[in-house]
Design a protein around this motif. Structure first.
Motif, PDB file in Angstrom:
ATOM      1  N   ARG A   1       0.835  -1.217   0.000  1.00 48.90           N
ATOM      2  CA  ARG A   1       0.000   0.000   0.000  1.00 48.90           C
ATOM      3  C   ARG A   1       0.865   1.261   0.000  1.00 48.90           C
ATOM      4  NH1 ARG A   1      -5.853  -0.114   0.666  1.00 48.90           N
ATOM      5  NH2 ARG A   1      -5.421   1.965   1.370  1.00 48.90           N
ATOM      6  N   TYR A   2       1.972   1.227   0.743  1.00 47.92           N
ATOM      7  CA  TYR A   2       2.882   2.376   0.773  1.00 47.92           C
ATOM      8  C   TYR A   2       3.485   2.594  -0.611  1.00 47.92           C
ATOM      9  CZ  TYR A   2       6.943   5.237   1.764  1.00 47.92           C
ATOM     10  OH  TYR A   2       7.893   6.216   1.732  1.00 47.92           O
ATOM     11  N   ASP A   3       3.927   1.535  -1.268  1.00 45.77           N
ATOM     12  CA  ASP A   3       4.487   1.667  -2.614  1.00 45.77           C
ATOM     13  C   ASP A   3       3.454   2.192  -3.593  1.00 45.77           C
ATOM     14  OD1 ASP A   3       6.962   0.796  -1.789  1.00 45.77           O
ATOM     15  OD2 ASP A   3       6.625  -1.294  -2.412  1.00 45.77           O
ATOM     16  N   GLN A   4       2.227   1.704  -3.483  1.00 43.53           N
ATOM     17  CA  GLN A   4       1.165   2.171  -4.366  1.00 43.53           C
ATOM     18  C   GLN A   4       0.873   3.651  -4.130  1.00 43.53           C
ATOM     19  OE1 GLN A   4      -2.613   0.335  -3.658  1.00 43.53           O
ATOM     20  NE2 GLN A   4      -3.431   0.905  -5.657  1.00 43.53           N
ATOM     21  N   ARG A   5       0.836   4.048  -2.867  1.00 53.32           N
ATOM     22  CA  ARG A   5       0.562   5.459  -2.553  1.00 53.32           C
ATOM     23  C   ARG A   5       1.670   6.353  -3.080  1.00 53.32           C
ATOM     24  NH1 ARG A   5       0.758   8.365   3.238  1.00 53.32           N
ATOM     25  NH2 ARG A   5       0.032  10.384   2.539  1.00 53.32           N
ATOM     26  N   LYS A   6       2.925   5.909  -2.921  1.00 55.45           N
ATOM     27  CA  LYS A   6       4.048   6.694  -3.398  1.00 55.45           C
ATOM     28  C   LYS A   6       3.989   6.840  -4.917  1.00 55.45           C
ATOM     29  CE  LYS A   6       8.171   4.952  -3.026  1.00 55.45           C
ATOM     30  NZ  LYS A   6       9.478   4.464  -2.554  1.00 55.45           N
ATOM     31  N   THR A   7       3.641   5.769  -5.610  1.00 55.74           N
ATOM     32  CA  THR A   7       3.532   5.808  -7.070  1.00 55.74           C
ATOM     33  C   THR A   7       2.409   6.741  -7.511  1.00 55.74           C
ATOM     34  OG1 THR A   7       4.343   3.540  -7.185  1.00 55.74           O
ATOM     35  CG2 THR A   7       3.205   4.382  -9.121  1.00 55.74           C
ATOM     36  N   LEU A   8       1.277   6.677  -6.831  1.00 54.77           N
ATOM     37  CA  LEU A   8       0.156   7.542  -7.199  1.00 54.77           C
ATOM     38  C   LEU A   8       0.456   9.016  -6.914  1.00 54.77           C
ATOM     39  CD1 LEU A   8      -2.860   5.356  -6.015  1.00 54.77           C
ATOM     40  CD2 LEU A   8      -2.117   5.818  -8.365  1.00 54.77           C
ATOM     41  N   GLU A   9       1.157   9.297  -5.817  1.00 51.74           N
ATOM     42  CA  GLU A   9       1.524  10.686  -5.527  1.00 51.74           C
ATOM     43  C   GLU A   9       2.483  11.221  -6.575  1.00 51.74           C
ATOM     44  OE1 GLU A   9       3.038  10.851  -1.573  1.00 51.74           O
ATOM     45  OE2 GLU A   9       1.058  10.687  -0.664  1.00 51.74           O
ATOM     46  N   GLU A  10       3.413  10.389  -7.014  1.00 54.55           N
ATOM     47  CA  GLU A  10       4.351  10.800  -8.058  1.00 54.55           C
ATOM     48  C   GLU A  10       3.614  11.067  -9.365  1.00 54.55           C
ATOM     49  OE1 GLU A  10       8.273   9.102 -10.426  1.00 54.55           O
ATOM     50  OE2 GLU A  10       7.351   7.915  -8.844  1.00 54.55           O
ATOM     51  N   ALA A  11       2.668  10.203  -9.708  1.00 52.95           N
ATOM     52  CA  ALA A  11       1.887  10.395 -10.933  1.00 52.95           C
ATOM     53  C   ALA A  11       1.059  11.680 -10.858  1.00 52.95           C
ATOM     54  CB  ALA A  11       0.980   9.192 -11.174  1.00 52.95           C
TER      55      ALA A  11
ATOM     56  N   ILE B   1      -4.839  23.980  -6.889  1.00 56.14           N
ATOM     57  CA  ILE B   1      -4.966  22.524  -6.835  1.00 56.14           C
ATOM     58  C   ILE B   1      -3.730  21.902  -6.194  1.00 56.14           C
ATOM     59  CG2 ILE B   1      -5.027  20.434  -8.269  1.00 56.14           C
ATOM     60  CD1 ILE B   1      -6.841  21.987 -10.193  1.00 56.14           C
ATOM     61  N   SER B   2      -2.553  22.393  -6.560  1.00 59.33           N
ATOM     62  CA  SER B   2      -1.329  21.815  -5.994  1.00 59.33           C
ATOM     63  C   SER B   2      -1.220  22.116  -4.503  1.00 59.33           C
ATOM     64  CB  SER B   2      -0.091  22.316  -6.743  1.00 59.33           C
ATOM     65  OG  SER B   2       0.087  23.702  -6.518  1.00 59.33           O
ATOM     66  N   ARG B   3      -1.672  23.295  -4.057  1.00 60.33           N
ATOM     67  CA  ARG B   3      -1.670  23.607  -2.617  1.00 60.33           C
ATOM     68  C   ARG B   3      -2.646  22.712  -1.857  1.00 60.33           C
ATOM     69  NH1 ARG B   3      -3.185  28.823  -3.218  1.00 60.33           N
ATOM     70  NH2 ARG B   3      -1.736  29.617  -4.719  1.00 60.33           N
ATOM     71  N   SER B   4      -3.832  22.488  -2.438  1.00 55.96           N
ATOM     72  CA  SER B   4      -4.803  21.628  -1.751  1.00 55.96           C
ATOM     73  C   SER B   4      -4.337  20.180  -1.752  1.00 55.96           C
ATOM     74  CB  SER B   4      -6.175  21.750  -2.403  1.00 55.96           C
ATOM     75  OG  SER B   4      -6.147  21.228  -3.720  1.00 55.96           O
ATOM     76  N   ALA B   5      -3.645  19.737  -2.800  1.00 58.57           N
ATOM     77  CA  ALA B   5      -3.100  18.382  -2.811  1.00 58.57           C
ATOM     78  C   ALA B   5      -1.975  18.251  -1.792  1.00 58.57           C
ATOM     79  CB  ALA B   5      -2.603  18.026  -4.197  1.00 58.57           C
TER      80      ALA B   5
ATOM     81  N   ALA C   1       1.770  14.373  -9.039  1.00 60.82           N
ATOM     82  CA  ALA C   1       2.691  15.513  -9.139  1.00 60.82           C
ATOM     83  C   ALA C   1       3.119  15.737 -10.587  1.00 60.82           C
ATOM     84  CB  ALA C   1       3.907  15.275  -8.251  1.00 60.82           C
ATOM     85  N   ASN C   2       3.388  14.648 -11.308  1.00 63.13           N
ATOM     86  CA  ASN C   2       3.754  14.787 -12.721  1.00 63.13           C
ATOM     87  C   ASN C   2       2.606  15.348 -13.542  1.00 63.13           C
ATOM     88  OD1 ASN C   2       6.366  13.873 -12.421  1.00 63.13           O
ATOM     89  ND2 ASN C   2       5.815  11.736 -12.787  1.00 63.13           N
ATOM     90  N   ALA C   3       1.372  14.936 -13.237  1.00 60.48           N
ATOM     91  CA  ALA C   3       0.206  15.446 -13.970  1.00 60.48           C
ATOM     92  C   ALA C   3       0.016  16.941 -13.703  1.00 60.48           C
ATOM     93  CB  ALA C   3      -1.039  14.670 -13.563  1.00 60.48           C
ATOM     94  N   ILE C   4       0.190  17.357 -12.457  1.00 57.46           N
ATOM     95  CA  ILE C   4       0.039  18.787 -12.136  1.00 57.46           C
ATOM     96  C   ILE C   4       1.129  19.594 -12.827  1.00 57.46           C
ATOM     97  CG2 ILE C   4       0.187  20.477 -10.264  1.00 57.46           C
ATOM     98  CD1 ILE C   4      -1.212  18.417  -8.473  1.00 57.46           C
ATOM     99  N   GLY C   5       2.376  19.080 -12.816  1.00 58.15           N
ATOM    100  CA  GLY C   5       3.478  19.787 -13.486  1.00 58.15           C
ATOM    101  C   GLY C   5       3.270  19.885 -14.985  1.00 58.15           C
ATOM    102  N   THR C   6       2.791  18.810 -15.588  1.00 58.82           N
ATOM    103  CA  THR C   6       2.533  18.821 -17.029  1.00 58.82           C
ATOM    104  C   THR C   6       1.423  19.811 -17.375  1.00 58.82           C
ATOM    105  OG1 THR C   6       3.189  16.502 -17.170  1.00 58.82           O
ATOM    106  CG2 THR C   6       1.893  17.368 -18.989  1.00 58.82           C
ATOM    107  N   GLU C   7       0.387  19.832 -16.565  1.00 57.88           N
ATOM    108  CA  GLU C   7      -0.713  20.774 -16.813  1.00 57.88           C
ATOM    109  C   GLU C   7      -0.245  22.215 -16.657  1.00 57.88           C
ATOM    110  OE1 GLU C   7      -4.354  21.991 -18.023  1.00 57.88           O
ATOM    111  OE2 GLU C   7      -3.573  19.950 -18.020  1.00 57.88           O
TER     112      GLU C   7
END
Length: 101
Positions: A53-63, A93-97, A65-71
């Protein structure tokens, strides 16, 4: 007669107690080993689930962050007035995340 039977009854009681004690200790050791084995399995599966679950959460947070940066980078392609409004929305959105971390 009672005095004569006392040593015999004491010996028979001791032998029954000794025999039943061995059986109970053996049964107890078996039950104890099985209980500790089940406990070890439960703890192992719990840690395994927590790590996954920790690995999954870390992967989703990275994804995310990448989506917010790309946008945010794509907002530069918009015309002037829309670019600023879109950039402000993305920053909000990035502050609320970030508050959920």
């Amino acid at each position: 007669m009672r005095k004569a039977l006392r040593p015999i009854s004491a010996m028979s009681f001791a032998s029954v107690r000794m025999f039943s004690g061995r059986v109970n200790v053996t049964n107890f050791n078996t039950v104890q080993a099985a209980t500790f084995t089940l406990l070890a399995l439960i703890i192992g599966f719990t840690f395994s689930m927590a790590v996954s679950r920790y690995d999954q959460r870390k992967t989703l947070e990275e994804a995310e962050a990448n989506a917010i940066g790309t946008e945010y980078l794509r907002a530069d392609l918009l015309p002037g007035g829309h670019r600023c409004a879109h950039a402000r929305i993305i920053e909000e959105i990035s502050r609320s995340a970030h508050c959920f971390l």
